[in-house]
Design a protein around this motif. Structure first.
Motif, mmCIF file in Angstrom:
data_model
loop_
_atom_site.group_PDB
_atom_site.id
_atom_site.type_symbol
_atom_site.label_atom_id
_atom_site.label_comp_id
_atom_site.label_asym_id
_atom_site.label_seq_id
_atom_site.Cartn_x
_atom_site.Cartn_y
_atom_site.Cartn_z
ATOM 1 N N SER A 74 2.234 3.470 -5.422
ATOM 2 C CA SER A 74 1.180 3.653 -5.917
ATOM 3 C C SER A 74 1.000 2.841 -7.140
ATOM 4 O O SER A 74 1.944 1.980 -7.406
ATOM 5 N N PHE A 75 -0.307 2.786 -7.664
ATOM 6 C CA PHE A 75 -0.685 1.825 -8.766
ATOM 7 C C PHE A 75 0.337 2.018 -10.048
ATOM 8 O O PHE A 75 0.688 1.033 -10.599
ATOM 9 N N THR A 76 0.479 3.113 -10.263
ATOM 10 C CA THR A 76 1.531 3.434 -11.518
ATOM 11 C C THR A 76 2.741 2.793 -11.360
ATOM 12 O O THR A 76 3.233 2.401 -12.102
ATOM 13 N N GLU A 100 -5.154 5.229 -14.232
ATOM 14 C CA GLU A 100 -4.856 3.744 -13.772
ATOM 15 C C GLU A 100 -5.148 2.727 -14.706
ATOM 16 O O GLU A 100 -4.814 1.866 -14.874
ATOM 17 N N ASP A 107 0.788 -1.105 -0.059
ATOM 18 C CA ASP A 107 -0.030 0.120 -0.103
ATOM 19 C C ASP A 107 0.919 1.321 -0.029
ATOM 20 O O ASP A 107 0.386 2.412 -0.266
ATOM 21 N N LEU A 163 1.078 -5.232 -7.262
ATOM 22 C CA LEU A 163 -0.119 -5.259 -7.909
ATOM 23 C C LEU A 163 -1.251 -5.988 -7.282
ATOM 24 O O LEU A 163 -2.589 -5.730 -7.329
ATOM 25 N N LYS A 209 -4.309 -4.805 -5.573
ATOM 26 C CA LYS A 209 -4.592 -3.379 -6.034
ATOM 27 C C LYS A 209 -5.648 -3.154 -7.018
ATOM 28 O O LYS A 209 -5.922 -4.339 -7.747
ATOM 29 N N LYS A 210 -6.692 -2.068 -7.257
ATOM 30 C CA LYS A 210 -7.720 -2.032 -7.916
ATOM 31 C C LYS A 210 -7.213 -0.612 -8.571
ATOM 32 O O LYS A 210 -6.986 0.482 -7.826
ATOM 33 N N PRO A 211 -7.496 -0.398 -9.917
ATOM 34 C CA PRO A 211 -7.350 0.886 -10.578
ATOM 35 C C PRO A 211 -8.479 1.831 -10.085
ATOM 36 O O PRO A 211 -9.505 1.460 -10.302
#
Length: 588
Positions: free
Chosen positions: A362-364, A395, A359, A385, A388-390
């Motif tokens: 970041s997603f990116t 994203e 966490d 990943l 994780k959810k966009p």
């Protein structure tokens, strides 16, 4: 009658006056221009002027000259006189450069020789170490006269040096003798002086074990007392009972080195030669382990991406022992792992996985890591990943980049994760499936096809199928033929598809000369069924069938011929069209 000898060239005159002006102003060009001069007499007279000049600029130019290879023709008098001036003056800085430069003048080679063995009364081939004899620059001034030498100077001097081989061996012994006496008479100066020299050695000076032994002064400084080596006037050799792998730090004047860890630590960090760095690391581990323990976390992280491989290994060992890695910002970890040595990535990524929580990334950034070619980086990105959810449109769009993931072993798993995450979104678009069906990697297209078949939202979308008919990839086109075969059995099964696109698909399959042999008979039947129900399209579709009839493959030929015959029988008025398209057929 003897021929008149051409007088040797001289550097006196305007050219020499220009050189002196460069010297007076301290121009960096001076050293290169000086190396072009080939008048031994003039150069010899200049040696005292140069060495006794106390200006900072003159000293800087002297250092620059001595750090260049000793391969400038006819510079023997200049080099030898500078050496004697420095030796007599006790000039540690200049002698340090002479130690390194003279060490580079002798490079032995391994070869074989045939010797007579009186015990077996036969010849035997043995390995020998020898010094090539053709490495000495000519001392004849006339050899450097004329345009040929000027145009081919680099070729002429490549692999050749000043002085004969015995003289070179003598000079490097003299250079080491200076430091050996320095350690006895002025012990406080010894370690700083040899450290100056050690920093000038580079990896190019020690490409292999034999080259390491060719550095007479270097080996004396680091391994003088090693039982694995023995010294002779012609160089260092491995002792009969030793091996090069047994080399351990056995320096000359060990007690002087053990006074303080700082000179050794300085060599570890700043030396450009791997054997010197390894020697320093072993010395610190054996005698000053507390000095390595004092290195800060930030410095250890910097060592991870240093060009010094020894520092890389030390940093890894230290970081795996210490705590507090959780305090390192995520951005710094990401920057470090993208710059680290490939062979260290597994261990570094394991440290990052333990120190950084998903966490925190970041997603990116997680997607960017997963896109990397090194498998450890991609695996770390995939671990971040998971779960994780966009959350934003940007994203969501970044997920499609996983189609181009560079780590081949992980690309399929990454794409499967991407399709699962996208399929769960409430704003799902059937067009997303096309992003994977159009991927340039076959494994990506295979997963995209599985997604299409398993998700009714995409499978029943007409727009998806219309776009798929334009696919440039064989594995998609051939599967589409099978789908069209099933749909053709349904009432108005092909009505939902654009016939322009269907005809394009048929043509591309029949024209493919390398793949699709099983699908081509189905295509021929589909075309003939279409012609039978829509005779007005015969002019567009029959040329496609002509490809099958002219094919050398039996199933396609039989299918095409049967279809054409049936068409003419049902539509006799179309016979002229068929005869025009297939002039090679005869009709009874």
């Amino acid at each position: 009658m003897a021929k008149d000898k051409k007088p040797p060239p001289t550097n006196d005159g305007p050219a020499w006056e220009q050189l002196r002006r460069l010297f007076q102003v301290g121009s960096p060009e001076f050293v290169e221009v000086l190396r072009q001069r080939v008048s031994a007499t003039t150069l010899a007279a200049f040696a005292e002027t140069w060495y006794t000049d106390t200006r900072v600029e003159a000293r800087r130019l002297l250092f620059a000259y001595l750090e260049r290879p000793f391969n400038a023709p006819r510079h023997e008098p200049l080099v030898k006189r500078l050496f004697k001036f420095a030796d007599n003056a006790g000039d540690d800085a200049v002698m340090a450069r002479f130690l390194v430069g003279l060490d580079r003048l002798v490079r032995r080679k391994r070869g074989t020789a045939t010797r007579w063995d009186p015990r077996t009364r036969s010849h035997e081939t043995v390995e020998v170490i020898y010094t090539p004899p053709d490495t000495t620059l000519s001392r004849d001034d006339r050899a450097y006269a004329g345009a040929w030498f000027t145009q081919n100077r680099e070729k002429f001097t490549k692999g050749r040096f000043l002085f004969s081989v015995p003289t070179r061996q003598y000079l490097r012994r003299r250079a080491w003798r200076y430091f050996r006496r320095l350690g006895k008479k002025h012990p406080d100066r010894y370690v700083p002086a040899v450290c100056t020299a050690l920093k000038f050695y580079t990896d190019a000076d020690v490409p292999d074990a034999l080259a390491l032994l060719d550095n007479w002064g270097l080996v004396h400084v680091l391994f003088h007392h090693s039982p694995a080596l023995e010294s002779r006037p012609t160089g260092w050799f491995v002792s009969p009972t030793g091996t090069i792998q047994q080399l351990q730090p056995e320096p000359m004047y060990r007690q002087l080195w053990l006074r303080s860890p700082e000179p050794i630590f300085d060599l570890l960090v700043n030396a450009k030669c791997r054997p010197v760095c390894l020697w320093a690391a072993k010395m610190l581990r054996q005698h000053f382990p507390q000095r390595i323990a004092q290195v800060s976390l930030d410095q250890l992280l910097d060592w991870l991406v240093s060009e010094n491989a020894v520092l890389n290994d030390l940093a890894i060992e230290a970081l795996e022992r210490i705590g507090g890695l959780e305090a390192v910002p995520v951005e710094k970890w990401l920057k470090l792992i993208e710059s680290a040595r490939p062979d260290l990535l597994d261990r570094i990524c394991e440290m990052v996985a333990r120190a950084v929580k998903p966490d925190q990334v970041s997603f990116t950034d997680a997607v960017r890591l997963a896109m990397q070619r090194p498998v450890p980086l991609a695996r770390l990105g995939m671990a971040f990943l998971q779960g994780k959810k966009p959350a934003t449109t940007a994203e969501v769009q970044s997920i499609f980049a996983l189609r181009e993931a560079q780590a081949d072993p992980l690309r399929a798993d990454l794409v499967k994760w991407a399709t699962t995450v996208l399929a769960e979104r409430s704003d799902f678009s059937p067009q997303w499936v096309l992003e994977f069906l159009d991927g340039r990697h076959e494994d990506v297209r295979d997963i995209g096809w599985e997604w299409l078949q398993s998700d009714s939202r995409a499978r029943d979308d007409v727009g998806v199928w219309q776009r798929m008919l334009e696919s440039p990839y064989d594995n998609i086109r051939l599967r589409l033929v099978g789908i069209l075969e099933d749909r053709a059995k349904e009432r108005d099964g092909l009505a939902k598809f654009s016939m322009e696109h269907v005809r394009f698909l048929w043509a591309t399959v029949l024209l493919n000369i390398t793949r699709g042999s099983r699908a081509k008979p189905f295509v021929v039947r589909q075309i003939m069924d279409r012609v039978a129900t829509h005779p007005d399209e015969a002019g567009e579709l029959l040329p496609i069938i002509a490809v099958a009839l002219r094919s050398c493959r039996g199933p396609e030929f039989r299918a095409g011929l049967s279809g054409v015959a049936s068409f003419v029988e049902r539509n006799p008025t179309r016979r002229p069209l068929v005869e025009a398209v297939f002039p090679e057929l005869s009709w009874n």
